[in-house]
Design an enzyme around this catalytic site. Sequence first.
Site, PDB file in Angstrom:
ATOM      1  N   ASP A  32       0.868  -1.190   0.000  1.00  0.00           N
ATOM      2  CA  ASP A  32       0.000   0.000   0.000  1.00  0.00           C
ATOM      3  C   ASP A  32       0.898   1.231   0.000  1.00  0.00           C
ATOM      4  N   PHE A  90      -7.110  -4.668  -3.998  1.00  0.00           N
ATOM      5  CA  PHE A  90      -7.984  -3.560  -3.588  1.00  0.00           C
ATOM      6  C   PHE A  90      -7.441  -2.206  -4.055  1.00  0.00           C
ATOM      7  N   SER A 134     -16.889  -3.026  -9.113  1.00  0.00           N
ATOM      8  CA  SER A 134     -17.897  -2.163  -8.494  1.00  0.00           C
ATOM      9  C   SER A 134     -19.207  -2.236  -9.248  1.00  0.00           C
ATOM     10  N   THR A 136     -20.795   0.179  -9.774  1.00  0.00           N
ATOM     11  CA  THR A 136     -20.855   1.420 -10.546  1.00  0.00           C
ATOM     12  C   THR A 136     -20.843   1.122 -12.041  1.00  0.00           C
ATOM     13  N   TYR A 158     -14.328   6.732 -13.379  1.00  0.00           N
ATOM     14  CA  TYR A 158     -14.062   5.681 -12.388  1.00  0.00           C
ATOM     15  C   TYR A 158     -14.676   4.356 -12.851  1.00  0.00           C
ATOM     16  N   LYS A 162     -12.964   0.539 -14.020  1.00  0.00           N
ATOM     17  CA  LYS A 162     -13.313  -0.787 -13.479  1.00  0.00           C
ATOM     18  C   LYS A 162     -13.720  -1.724 -14.626  1.00  0.00           C
ATOM     19  N   ASN A 188     -22.867  -1.080  -1.915  1.00  0.00           N
ATOM     20  CA  ASN A 188     -22.450   0.071  -1.102  1.00  0.00           C
ATOM     21  C   ASN A 188     -21.856  -0.376   0.228  1.00  0.00           C
ATOM     22  N   ASN A 207     -17.880  12.045   0.303  1.00  0.00           N
ATOM     23  CA  ASN A 207     -18.783  12.089  -0.863  1.00  0.00           C
ATOM     24  C   ASN A 207     -19.969  11.177  -0.636  1.00  0.00           C
ATOM     25  N   ASN A 208     -19.777  10.185   0.184  1.00  0.00           N
ATOM     26  CA  ASN A 208     -20.793   9.128   0.301  1.00  0.00           C
ATOM     27  C   ASN A 208     -21.682   9.343   1.526  1.00  0.00           C
ATOM     28  N   LEU A 209     -22.881   8.793   1.430  1.00  0.00           N
ATOM     29  CA  LEU A 209     -23.893   9.055   2.450  1.00  0.00           C
ATOM     30  C   LEU A 209     -23.474   8.601   3.849  1.00  0.00           C
ATOM     31  N   GLY A 304     -25.776  12.384 -11.922  1.00  0.00           N
ATOM     32  CA  GLY A 304     -25.192  11.050 -12.082  1.00  0.00           C
ATOM     33  C   GLY A 304     -25.827   9.983 -11.196  1.00  0.00           C
TER      34      GLY A 304
HETATM   35  P1  NAD Z   1      -9.673   2.885   0.106  1.00  0.00           P
HETATM   36  O1  NAD Z   1      -9.292   4.131  -0.588  1.00  0.00           O
HETATM   37  O2  NAD Z   1      -9.998   2.950   1.544  1.00  0.00           O
HETATM   38  O3  NAD Z   1      -8.555   1.759  -0.106  1.00  0.00           O
HETATM   39  C1  NAD Z   1      -7.730   1.724  -1.256  1.00  0.00           C
HETATM   40  C2  NAD Z   1      -6.304   1.504  -0.780  1.00  0.00           C
HETATM   41  O4  NAD Z   1      -5.439   1.474  -1.918  1.00  0.00           O
HETATM   42  C3  NAD Z   1      -5.807   2.624   0.129  1.00  0.00           C
HETATM   43  O5  NAD Z   1      -5.192   2.074   1.263  1.00  0.00           O
HETATM   44  C4  NAD Z   1      -4.799   3.380  -0.741  1.00  0.00           C
HETATM   45  O6  NAD Z   1      -3.774   3.979   0.029  1.00  0.00           O
HETATM   46  C5  NAD Z   1      -4.290   2.260  -1.634  1.00  0.00           C
HETATM   47  N1  NAD Z   1      -3.733   2.729  -2.898  1.00  0.00           N
HETATM   48  C6  NAD Z   1      -4.244   3.662  -3.742  1.00  0.00           C
HETATM   49  N2  NAD Z   1      -3.437   3.799  -4.806  1.00  0.00           N
HETATM   50  C7  NAD Z   1      -2.400   2.937  -4.654  1.00  0.00           C
HETATM   51  C8  NAD Z   1      -1.263   2.619  -5.414  1.00  0.00           C
HETATM   52  N3  NAD Z   1      -0.999   3.245  -6.572  1.00  0.00           N
HETATM   53  N4  NAD Z   1      -0.409   1.682  -4.957  1.00  0.00           N
HETATM   54  C9  NAD Z   1      -0.634   1.064  -3.774  1.00  0.00           C
HETATM   55  N5  NAD Z   1      -1.713   1.317  -3.005  1.00  0.00           N
HETATM   56  C10 NAD Z   1      -2.588   2.247  -3.433  1.00  0.00           C
HETATM   57  O7  NAD Z   1     -10.901   2.260  -0.712  1.00  0.00           O
HETATM   58  P2  NAD Z   1     -11.854   1.038  -0.342  1.00  0.00           P
HETATM   59  O8  NAD Z   1     -13.182   1.600  -0.078  1.00  0.00           O
HETATM   60  O9  NAD Z   1     -11.216   0.155   0.650  1.00  0.00           O
HETATM   61  O10 NAD Z   1     -11.917   0.333  -1.767  1.00  0.00           O
HETATM   62  C11 NAD Z   1     -11.065  -0.739  -2.117  1.00  0.00           C
HETATM   63  C12 NAD Z   1     -11.334  -1.118  -3.563  1.00  0.00           C
HETATM   64  O11 NAD Z   1     -12.714  -1.435  -3.710  1.00  0.00           O
HETATM   65  C13 NAD Z   1     -11.041  -0.022  -4.583  1.00  0.00           C
HETATM   66  O12 NAD Z   1     -10.460  -0.612  -5.725  1.00  0.00           O
HETATM   67  C14 NAD Z   1     -12.401   0.545  -4.904  1.00  0.00           C
HETATM   68  O13 NAD Z   1     -12.461   1.083  -6.195  1.00  0.00           O
HETATM   69  C15 NAD Z   1     -13.278  -0.688  -4.773  1.00  0.00           C
HETATM   70  N6  NAD Z   1     -14.682  -0.376  -4.454  1.00  0.00           N
HETATM   71  C16 NAD Z   1     -14.957   0.360  -3.333  1.00  0.00           C
HETATM   72  C17 NAD Z   1     -16.288   0.691  -3.046  1.00  0.00           C
HETATM   73  C18 NAD Z   1     -16.638   1.532  -1.832  1.00  0.00           C
HETATM   74  O14 NAD Z   1     -17.744   2.045  -1.774  1.00  0.00           O
HETATM   75  N7  NAD Z   1     -15.782   1.678  -0.841  1.00  0.00           N
HETATM   76  C19 NAD Z   1     -17.313   0.256  -3.888  1.00  0.00           C
HETATM   77  C20 NAD Z   1     -16.985  -0.519  -5.006  1.00  0.00           C
HETATM   78  C21 NAD Z   1     -15.655  -0.832  -5.274  1.00  0.00           C
HETATM   79  C1  UD1 Z   2     -21.306   6.192  -5.067  1.00  0.00           C
HETATM   80  C2  UD1 Z   2     -20.782   6.297  -6.475  1.00  0.00           C
HETATM   81  C3  UD1 Z   2     -20.431   4.908  -6.972  1.00  0.00           C
HETATM   82  C4  UD1 Z   2     -19.418   4.263  -6.026  1.00  0.00           C
HETATM   83  C5  UD1 Z   2     -20.003   4.247  -4.617  1.00  0.00           C
HETATM   84  C6  UD1 Z   2     -19.043   3.721  -3.610  1.00  0.00           C
HETATM   85  C7  UD1 Z   2     -21.830   8.239  -7.506  1.00  0.00           C
HETATM   86  C8  UD1 Z   2     -22.841   8.733  -8.487  1.00  0.00           C
HETATM   87  N1  UD1 Z   2     -21.799   6.929  -7.327  1.00  0.00           N
HETATM   88  O1  UD1 Z   2     -22.438   5.357  -5.064  1.00  0.00           O
HETATM   89  O2  UD1 Z   2     -19.867   4.997  -8.257  1.00  0.00           O
HETATM   90  O3  UD1 Z   2     -19.135   2.934  -6.441  1.00  0.00           O
HETATM   91  O4  UD1 Z   2     -20.345   5.589  -4.241  1.00  0.00           O
HETATM   92  O5  UD1 Z   2     -17.945   4.553  -3.446  1.00  0.00           O
HETATM   93  O6  UD1 Z   2     -21.085   9.013  -6.928  1.00  0.00           O
HETATM   94  N2  UD1 Z   2     -26.750  10.875  -0.729  1.00  0.00           N
HETATM   95  C9  UD1 Z   2     -27.355  11.947  -0.079  1.00  0.00           C
HETATM   96  N3  UD1 Z   2     -26.563  12.856   0.567  1.00  0.00           N
HETATM   97  C10 UD1 Z   2     -25.189  12.730   0.617  1.00  0.00           C
HETATM   98  C11 UD1 Z   2     -24.580  11.628  -0.042  1.00  0.00           C
HETATM   99  C12 UD1 Z   2     -25.390  10.735  -0.711  1.00  0.00           C
HETATM  100  O7  UD1 Z   2     -28.575  12.087  -0.098  1.00  0.00           O
HETATM  101  O8  UD1 Z   2     -24.512  13.593   1.231  1.00  0.00           O
HETATM  102  C13 UD1 Z   2     -27.605   9.876  -1.379  1.00  0.00           C
HETATM  103  C14 UD1 Z   2     -27.310   9.625  -2.841  1.00  0.00           C
HETATM  104  O9  UD1 Z   2     -28.053  10.471  -3.663  1.00  0.00           O
HETATM  105  C15 UD1 Z   2     -27.717   8.146  -2.981  1.00  0.00           C
HETATM  106  C16 UD1 Z   2     -27.403   7.550  -1.614  1.00  0.00           C
HETATM  107  O10 UD1 Z   2     -27.355   8.655  -0.711  1.00  0.00           O
HETATM  108  O11 UD1 Z   2     -29.101   8.035  -3.190  1.00  0.00           O
HETATM  109  C17 UD1 Z   2     -26.075   6.822  -1.565  1.00  0.00           C
HETATM  110  O12 UD1 Z   2     -25.055   7.678  -2.065  1.00  0.00           O
HETATM  111  P1  UD1 Z   2     -23.505   7.301  -1.967  1.00  0.00           P
HETATM  112  O13 UD1 Z   2     -23.202   6.857  -0.586  1.00  0.00           O
HETATM  113  O14 UD1 Z   2     -22.710   8.440  -2.522  1.00  0.00           O
HETATM  114  O15 UD1 Z   2     -23.366   6.009  -2.869  1.00  0.00           O
HETATM  115  P2  UD1 Z   2     -23.767   5.790  -4.420  1.00  0.00           P
HETATM  116  O16 UD1 Z   2     -24.203   7.049  -5.056  1.00  0.00           O
HETATM  117  O17 UD1 Z   2     -24.685   4.641  -4.484  1.00  0.00           O
END
Ligand code: NAD
Ligand code: UD1
Length: 347
Positions: A32, A90, A134, A136, A158, A162, A188, A207-209, A304
């Site tokens: 990492d 990951f 993902s 996504t 993004y 994937k 999620n 960014n996420n809920l 989006g």
């Molecule tokens: P995260 O950012 O917490 O973990 C990713 C890790 O990769 C981090 O520790 C980061 O330091 C490391 N990293 C990034 N770039 C690197 C590089 N060039 N070399 C070595 N290490 C590197 O994210 P996460 O939520 O644990 O997600 C893990 C994987 O799952 C990712 O590939 C992400 O796209 C995928 N994913 C996550 C979600 C989500 O909602 N969290 C959803 C779908 C898919």
């Molecule tokens: C988002 C990404 C998706 C990614 C995933 C995990 C977008 C469009 N999609 O998914 O590609 O794989 O995160 O990292 O960004 N919401 C609120 N208020 C907030 C945040 C979110 O109302 O402050 C709502 C959103 O509109 C959605 C739900 O909560 O309906 C979940 O949002 P979020 O947690 O960002 O996940 P996704 O949009 O599903």
Amino acid sequence: MTQILITGGAGFIGSHTCLVLLEAGHQLVVLDNFANSSPEALKRVARLAGPAAAGRLQVIEGDIRDPADLERAFAAGVAAGAPIQAVIHFAGLKAVGESVAEPLRYWDVNVTGSQQLLAAMVKHGCRTLVFSSSATLYGYPDSVPIPEAAPIRPINPYGHTKAAVERMLADLVASEAGWRIASLRYFNPVGAHPSGCIGEDPNGIPNNLFPFISQVAVGRREQVQVFGGDWPTPDGTGVRDYIHVMDLAEGHLAALEAMLAGGDQLLTLNLGSGQGHSVLEVIEAFAAACGHPIPYVMASRREGDAAITVADPAEAQRQLGWQTRRSLKDICCDGWLWQSSNPNGYG
Ligand code: NAD
Ligand code: UD1
């Protein structure tokens, strides 16, 4: 006991998966660069795993795009007495908005980084891989629940990265015998380990809920903005398939063990619960877990977004015998314990 390379193992999903793998008796090398994580996460993983896991977790700071760093990781396995037999990949970048602003960085880390990793695996004769894909890549689904056979139609860079890696993996499997690859499409991922010692620690404004709600609950932010109250859903707010990160971690263990036990294959699976919850339901469940209301305001839709995304998880259950076990209540209680015990994350 199997020696496994975990790229991105210090991150949110990686750290929880490392713990589950250590508890299952495996030996790990984490690679990492800490671009989005803290070394503290893995120190806590080692503590949680206890004396039984002593000496089974090596951590290497390095970048998946750098062949020399990959060499060090593969060499660490050999030095520990067992070559790397499988990889869980990951490492990557995952912020949708950032990927729109900086597409080249996303293609470099997610696609070139995966290509370098695969080249190193070939060099070292390791052909067993679990890849973080993902949901996504389904974009705006035609219908829910979404099966794996649904069209791949990413709507942001993004998602394109994937989809590109999934394509690369399919081409590789077609090119020569010996590959055993599981591509896991997460819905999620949320929540935290029930100890409250490890959890999600996003940089900056989440960014996420779920992390946003957690930070409002702990007083770091004022209120949640609900992105749209006019979606075609029962309460008008967006519906998602939230999966407890420990269920997800157990899904990785199941996938890894299936790959190690099976023959050549490319298995593509949704990892989700199959249950949808609206934004307002998540806010209510979190308020119940933390014992006080979560302030929120209704806001306009986020560009989006889809109205509903929910997994059809039947194939993962059929192929791996895996399904989610934890509820939205568990997600909120564990998430709250993590956030309230670590208000500033790993600090
Ligand atoms: P995260 O950012 O917490 O973990 C990713 C890790 O990769 C981090 O520790 C980061 O330091 C490391 N990293 C990034 N770039 C690197 C590089 N060039 N070399 C070595 N290490 C590197 O994210 P996460 O939520 O644990 O997600 C893990 C994987 O799952 C990712 O590939 C992400 O796209 C995928 N994913 C996550 C979600 C989500 O909602 N969290 C959803 C779908 C898919
Ligand atoms: C988002 C990404 C998706 C990614 C995933 C995990 C977008 C469009 N999609 O998914 O590609 O794989 O995160 O990292 O960004 N919401 C609120 N208020 C907030 C945040 C979110 O109302 O402050 C709502 C959103 O509109 C959605 C739900 O909560 O309906 C979940 O949002 P979020 O947690 O960002 O996940 P996704 O949009 O599903």
